[in-house]
Design an enzyme around this catalytic site. Structure first.
Site, PDB file in Angstrom:
ATOM      1  N   GLY A   9       0.296  -1.031   0.023  1.00 26.07           N
ATOM      2  CA  GLY A   9      -0.489   0.124   0.125  1.00 26.07           C
ATOM      3  C   GLY A   9       0.837   0.631   0.006  1.00 26.07           C
ATOM      4  N   CYS A  10       0.569   2.457  -0.840  1.00 25.85           N
ATOM      5  CA  CYS A  10       1.432   3.781  -0.674  1.00 25.85           C
ATOM      6  C   CYS A  10       1.186   4.016   0.553  1.00 25.85           C
ATOM      7  CB  CYS A  10       0.445   4.485  -1.256  1.00 25.85           C
ATOM      8  SG  CYS A  10      -1.560   4.467  -0.827  1.00 25.85           S
ATOM      9  N   TYR A  11       0.591   4.766   1.062  1.00 24.48           N
ATOM     10  CA  TYR A  11       0.681   4.855   2.717  1.00 24.48           C
ATOM     11  C   TYR A  11       1.811   3.943   3.538  1.00 24.48           C
ATOM     12  CZ  TYR A  11      -3.318   7.982   3.140  1.00 24.48           C
ATOM     13  OH  TYR A  11      -4.073   9.344   2.986  1.00 24.48           O
ATOM     14  N   ALA A  12       1.584   2.275   3.986  1.00 23.48           N
ATOM     15  CA  ALA A  12       1.703   1.888   3.882  1.00 23.48           C
ATOM     16  C   ALA A  12       3.833   1.601   4.129  1.00 23.48           C
ATOM     17  CB  ALA A  12       1.528   0.268   3.945  1.00 23.48           C
TER      18      ALA A  12
END
Lengths: 343, 343, 343, 343
Positions: free
Chosen positions: A154-157
């Site tokens: 994931g991008c945030y992750a």
């Protein structure tokens, strides 16, 4: 005989898929690429679908068919498909001998239960899950090189894990202390679905928090930083801009540290990793620095006591946060230089 | 004989000053207003200075002169001037019998030392400082009513103090725990000075943190929440939009609480306070809700353990964060309804 | 012995210069590039000047010195310098045997008088001027191939000339009729100078016309379309976005035409020109389609009478409108494919 | 007995309806207002529908019912409804003795045929149409005062008609010459319907022309300027901002004129009209000047020959372009000062 340099790309209607196409079209090692969509609306090539790409991207576009992919010589498939579609397609493509880079959440977790409880969807196939590597090459390059399936994070992750991992690995976080990750993303991260709150008039000159205590990227962060759930608070916000994530991360250190020692820790941890750009104490990365790149820029500020640390981590949610990282993973799978087509 | 409904406004070139003029021009209780500028560039009235106000704001504009103000019947002065100018003007206006609302930082702190150490400027006059009330009417209405001088608070400070004060007052914050205030502001909060990083091309599609561990609003927050410096982390970010502050605030509660009890605490604490709008658990305020208003909207999310609380506090940095609050203070000083001209 | 693939780039502090660096750094034919600035502020390489380029652009940066350039083996110089600086540098570089691509206005006009009257600056050297080709490769490829000096056109001018030239060349414009060019540009076109009206808060949510009847790109349009000054009206507007020009152009045709015949005229005129993308009647290009590209997209709408034509021409003012076109010109000068490094 | 100061507002879900509510809530002459929606989603008051209005707008919200309106004492109805709904409701409300301000296109044209051919919808009731005044008070105040029904004009049409009318009325436009109206609008003008091209990521950093030669506001402009269809070209564009229309209008004058004479013509034509702000030659209005106002600002530039004139006309598409003008019309209908609640 499958050729990994012949690639099949499934699902390019979303923003990540489009960005993936844009990068793959300039990838020097790729010998052929075919794009597959569930619904092509009569378009024969990418340029008909995306006016931006006319003239530079006349790659063929075909209706999605497992047969079409498996009967071609394609050795690698990119899945820019919804979680359920990826969960269904990946095992079949692996069985046919392709290697897969999946941009969905279906295979990101060690345990299928984590997926089902956070995504409210059926469990992905266990045997397939066991073949998946988590696709942050700065941390898992060895597994990625040989994995049949790479689960693109994931991008945030990605933004949070890359910032916290050195501290976590060296146990510099004060035991039991809170770690707060306050993350802000541009609108392309929310996907291309028609939503009232993503209309221009609603988001323009606006800013808001959303999905507090319930964002699906939480379990990725927990798994790959090792921080206990009770210590980690992760929040997400929507910025009135198209691309980019900036995460501001608040850490209490185990003991007083100097700015130099923190910088040294990060430089040593990420030595040789070209896609990570570290900033010296006293300067901080900004979203514009990483837009349209595959870099993750990390900076920090330390309070005078040397105990409170603020990390700032920036990346392009469609670049290092999605399509760029997918290609970086692909480069590792093929033994290419990891930044091929990414600079 | 001074009439408090005759007002002198000093310094309307900045964004706060302009907004102040905009509000005062529609204030029903004001009998006359004269605007003073160090440099009028030949303009005779506000409409010549601000094309936005032509036709609705032909209030007189005069070169700044202490004599001109003190020899008029004006009973109230608003200072939208730099810190040093306010420090110099306020004592003289008070001596001449006017009451003053000052939008600068000069008189915001109990101790002049706090000002000098955070602003690197000479100490303001001690006698004047002792007459100043801190201008958040929801907390200090009694002092404001009678104070000769009201120090209008910082925009970030207002947003954070209003959100934390109920918890702090009732000792609901876990002793010794970290309180993280991650604040984001639109560009008008940075003032009107020509700066490279405030140019359109630099801020458009950008987002950044700045002044970490060194922002001047920090001591206001410490004084008015009572949270020890070692526990409070306050950070500021610049949003690509014109108006508004959203603060995301992370608190560890002293014991597990329910969403209902938190909502009840805030409703009771701010009962009758029309400029505070509380949001029910499960919904959150957004910047657009408060733009061009004098409201401070406060919402929250609580984690399942009932121990970790995220507060979201929104206001317009030129409204409740500056000019709007200045007028709200003025309303209290004159015994008017506090929302006069503010809805 | 000079090598045209060794390039000297002068002046990369502005937006065009930065974009030029970004393109040149990925140009496969360039063997070495050195960047020169009047004031380097101690930076040794481009990445120190532009955080965006760190890690991908550690090309050397040197204080500007004519000697340094002429004593190197550089065979090509790019000038992203102010008009006066270009006027001074170009003759000296030519004398030393370099070929020059100049992005300023100094050498864009057939007559030095045109320059002096529109720019209020001293006339450029006449001998140098006579060696200059006007750098729109779709129109002047032959001259550009052999010219010692290429004057890179204005951004607005490129957008308008490319749209009007086919009609003008084939005399399809009704004699004596008005041609209205209503052009809109993003803020990077206004340059990087600190200006009040280019501050974020001033341009955000704003839009305005400027320089009506006096824009400096007017004489370029007159010279290269051949439309008489009395017939051409050219206006410019500032958009609240960073990159891109969209020109809406109103033409009265000499006789009723069909959409097919218009499309055929343009297809034939620009046959083989990869950087021009023509749109079919009924569809129109938008700014996003050309942002970060070197394309000029041209579309049109025809009224039912077949006499009134509206052309829509889009390009990226830093791409085809400046740096991209400069590299396209360079490609022609070196006999490379014109789109090298531009797709 | 109907009271014109008791108002019923139908349809406040769109942007114009919301703006209308915002203005009416502060209107000093209105004694009561009730809001009606086809679908209230359980909301009882406006503040539940629009978080922006909480605390300042707890006006009652009711399910739409003709009976409910006609059985109340309401004397005025505002219709912010789709064309078809207005066409149906207006005759019934008139029959019940209310006066109506309709913001749709249903009753804007002298002939029902114009409506049906441009809107592809059934003809509005002829008897009702004959009672309608076209709602630009600067031109038709007398009719508006007494009309049972006022058809509130289109936003683009208002901007263009107000700019051209003085020239047209005094026959200063060269006979047979082209008049080009190049208009640009913010996104709220496109309505609140979910559309791909109105999603933030699609419009952010974008700009485009649309509906060339086919925009529905064309016939309003033709009717109220008197310019023959063959001479008038009207184009529309979408700006990446929320509010505002700027029209750039190109006129060939009948004979050489001076800037002074043009200014004098406009000043005389609009003498006493407070909602029109004229700009002196040499300065031009910008969108920010009129945002959130009911002003129409008009400026111009004249070429040295005195024959070619460029007019720039700005207004807020939700203000003078829709809801503000609706209230201005209402003020005329009630004999109030026309700017009541509008400054």
């Amino acid at each position: 005989m499958r050729d990994p340099r012949q690639v099949a790309v499934v699902g390019v209607t979303g923003y990540s898929g489009f960005e993936l196409a844009r990068i793959l079209l300039r990838h020097p090692a790729i010998q052929s690429s075919v794009y597959y969509l569930r619904e092509t609306h009569g378009a024969q090539c990418l340029g008909q679908l995306f006016p931006h790409l006319r003239g530079s991207a006349d790659a063929p576009l075909r209706p999605l068919s497992l047969d079409a992919i498996t009967s071609s010589a394609a050795g690698t498939a990119f899945l820019a498909t919804p979680h359920e579609a990826s969960a269904e397609l990946a095992p079949q493509l692996l069985a046919a001998g392709l290697r897969v880079v999946d941009l969905s959440g279906a295979f990101r977790f060690r345990s299928a239960d984590t997926f089902t409880s956070w995504y409210q969807l059926p469990a992905p196939d266990a045997a397939t899950l066991s073949q998946a590597a988590y696709g942050i090459p700065e941390l898992y390059a060895e597994q990625i090189k040989s994995a049949p399936l790479v689960a693109n994070p994931g991008c945030y992750a990605t933004s949070v894990i890359l910032a916290l991992r050195p501290l976590a690995a060296f146990l510099w976080i004060a035991p039991g202390s809170s770690v707060v990750c306050d993350c802000k993303s541009g609108a392309s991260g929310a996907g291309k679905e028609l939503r009232r709150d993503l209309q221009f008039v609603e988001l323009d000159e606006n800013f808001k928090a959303y999905n507090l205590f319930s964002h699906r990227h939480t379990p990725e962060i927990l798994e790959h930083t090792g921080i206990p759930e009770s210590q980690l608070t992760f929040s997400t916000h929507l910025l009135p801009l198209a691309r980019g994530i900036l995460s501001t991360i608040y850490v209490t250190l185990d003991q007083p540290r100097t700015a130099d020692s923190i910088e040294a820790l990060y430089r040593s941890f990420y030595a040789g990793r070209r896609m990570i750009r570290l900033w010296r104490a006293g300067s901080l990365p900004e979203l514009q620095h990483v837009a349209h790149t595959n870099f993750c820029d990390i900076g920090f500020a330390l309070d005078p006591s040397g105990r409170r640390l603020i990390l700032v981590s920036c990346l392009d949610n469609l670049g290092k946060g999605a399509a760029g990282q997918a290609v970086q993973n692909f480069n590792h799978m093929l033994g290419l230089e990891e930044h091929t087509a990414l600079q």
